[in-house]
Design a protein around this motif. Structure first.
Motif, mmCIF file in Angstrom:
data_model
loop_
_atom_site.group_PDB
_atom_site.id
_atom_site.type_symbol
_atom_site.label_atom_id
_atom_site.label_comp_id
_atom_site.label_asym_id
_atom_site.label_seq_id
_atom_site.Cartn_x
_atom_site.Cartn_y
_atom_site.Cartn_z
ATOM 1 N N GLY A 179 -4.802 0.740 -4.488
ATOM 2 C CA GLY A 179 -5.863 1.232 -3.623
ATOM 3 C C GLY A 179 -5.861 2.727 -3.419
ATOM 4 N N SER A 180 -4.922 3.455 -4.049
ATOM 5 C CA SER A 180 -4.860 4.903 -3.839
ATOM 6 C C SER A 180 -5.736 5.608 -4.860
ATOM 7 C CB SER A 180 -3.418 5.392 -3.958
ATOM 8 O OG SER A 180 -2.909 5.137 -5.246
ATOM 9 N N ASP B 81 -2.441 8.341 2.621
ATOM 10 C CA ASP B 81 -3.034 7.514 1.576
ATOM 11 C C ASP B 81 -2.810 6.032 1.848
ATOM 12 O OD1 ASP B 81 -4.204 7.324 -1.256
ATOM 13 O OD2 ASP B 81 -2.333 6.197 -1.454
ATOM 14 N N VAL C 17 0.803 -1.218 0.000
ATOM 15 C CA VAL C 17 0.000 0.000 0.000
ATOM 16 C C VAL C 17 0.839 1.272 0.000
ATOM 17 C CG1 VAL C 17 -1.961 -1.095 1.122
ATOM 18 C CG2 VAL C 17 -0.153 -0.083 2.522
ATOM 19 N N SER D 236 -5.611 3.322 2.127
ATOM 20 C CA SER D 236 -5.539 2.207 1.178
ATOM 21 C C SER D 236 -5.562 0.869 1.897
ATOM 22 C CB SER D 236 -4.264 2.328 0.333
ATOM 23 O OG SER D 236 -4.273 3.503 -0.445
#
Length: 326
Positions: free
Chosen positions: A325-326, A15, A2, A19
């Motif tokens: 996931g960002s 983030d 992440v 994430s």
């Protein structure tokens, strides 16, 4: 994982925490929701049962001193019980979420059961760490207030004594903030390095040294964002609770107010659970990622993480691709 394997910016730390919650939402939200529900249930029972009875007793003009003492004792015992449950829940959530975030950095999935098995051996040490930190900060506050209290008790609480007391408390608060930031990375050091309590404190102090203001800024920003999210979750439920209770809530805000009814407590409790469920992982994730970032900057941890993640041909400082996931 992440986060990119290099020194992180503040935005990348925030983030990465978000994430982690998005990529591992079943595990992360399962942990935080369980802890939030158990803690809120205890608080709900304290407010809805114990406080209701004791408030009616204490507001009775014919109450005897013995009855008043029993009521105050019941309130104290209930508050202590809620405090114990809250502390235990915080310890378990911190341990599990630290483990989940460390796995997320490597891009490896983990279940709640696996997180529990990996972290349960450190729970007592984590409890000892939190108790020691509370004693340290409490001791600093006592030392700061003591001169003013002594002068006030000996010579009377005139203007000089009050000024000395206020200055002592302000100085103690400054020292408490400094120590809190200095030892803010002790929990992830204890969990991820399997350190003891004192070694974790020294590890945190070493990692924070020279970066105190940066660590303070990241933690402050994360706390501010978490509180805003919590308010956004809680305020609508509070408004709904007032609307549902109507006149009772008007009486609740006045003098001689009676305890809130069950409907009010349940509705506001739901908002509190949602707020805690969303903010707990963010706070824990930021602390872990800040710890990892400081180790990358000081100890080239990115090389070890790259090997653990199976990254081939990793070059320190290389610009990675998008963060999942960002």
């Amino acid at each position: 994982g992440v986060i990119p394997l290099r020194p992180l910016s503040i935005g990348e730390i925030l983030d990465g925490a978000i994430s982690t919650m998005r990529a591992y939402w079943r595990t992360v939200l399962g942990i935080s929701l369980t802890v939030a529900v158990l803690t809120e249930l205890c608080a709900l029972l304290l407010q809805g049962v114990l406080l209701k009875d004791t408030t009616s007793t204490l507001s009775d003009p014919d109450v005897t001193p013995a009855e008043a003492l029993r009521s105050l004792g019941s309130i104290t015992a209930g508050a202590l019980l809620v405090g114990v449950v809250s502390v235990v829940g915080t310890i378990v959530a911190t341990a599990l979420l630290t483990t989940v975030t460390s796995r997320a950095v490597l891009g490896k999935p983990i279940s709640i059961g696996e997180a529990w098995r990996e972290s349960r051996g450190q729970l007592l040490k984590l409890l000892g760490l939190l108790m020691l930190l509370a004693l340290i900060t409490g001791g600093v506050l006592v030392v700061g207030a003591l001169p003013g209290l002594v002068v006030g008790l000996v010579a009377g609480f005139d203007a000089p004594a009050v000024i000395l007391l206020v200055l002592g408390i302000l100085a103690a608060v400054v020292v408490m903030i400094w120590l809190t930031v200095r030892f803010s990375l002790a929990s992830p050091a204890l969990m991820l390095e399997r350190q003891g309590v004192w070694k974790s404190l020294s590890r945190s102090a070493k990692l924070v040294q020279g970066s105190w203001w940066r660590v303070l800024g990241v933690q402050f920003l994360a706390g501010l964002i978490a509180n805003m999210v919590s308010w956004i979750a809680v305020i609508p439920f509070t408004v709904i609770a007032f609307a549902v209770n109507g006149e009772k809530m008007t009486a609740l805000m006045g003098t001689g107010a009676q305890p809130a009814g069950w409907s009010f407590l349940l509705i506001t409790g739901i908002g509190s659970v949602i707020g805690a469920t969303l903010t707990m992982p963010v706070k824990a994730g930021v602390t872990v990622l800040l710890y990892i970032d400081q180790r990358i900057r000081r100890e080239a941890l990115d090389l070890e993480l790259a090997r653990a993640a199976g990254v081939q041909g990793y070059t320190p400082g290389a610009t990675p691709g998008p963060v999942p996931g960002s």
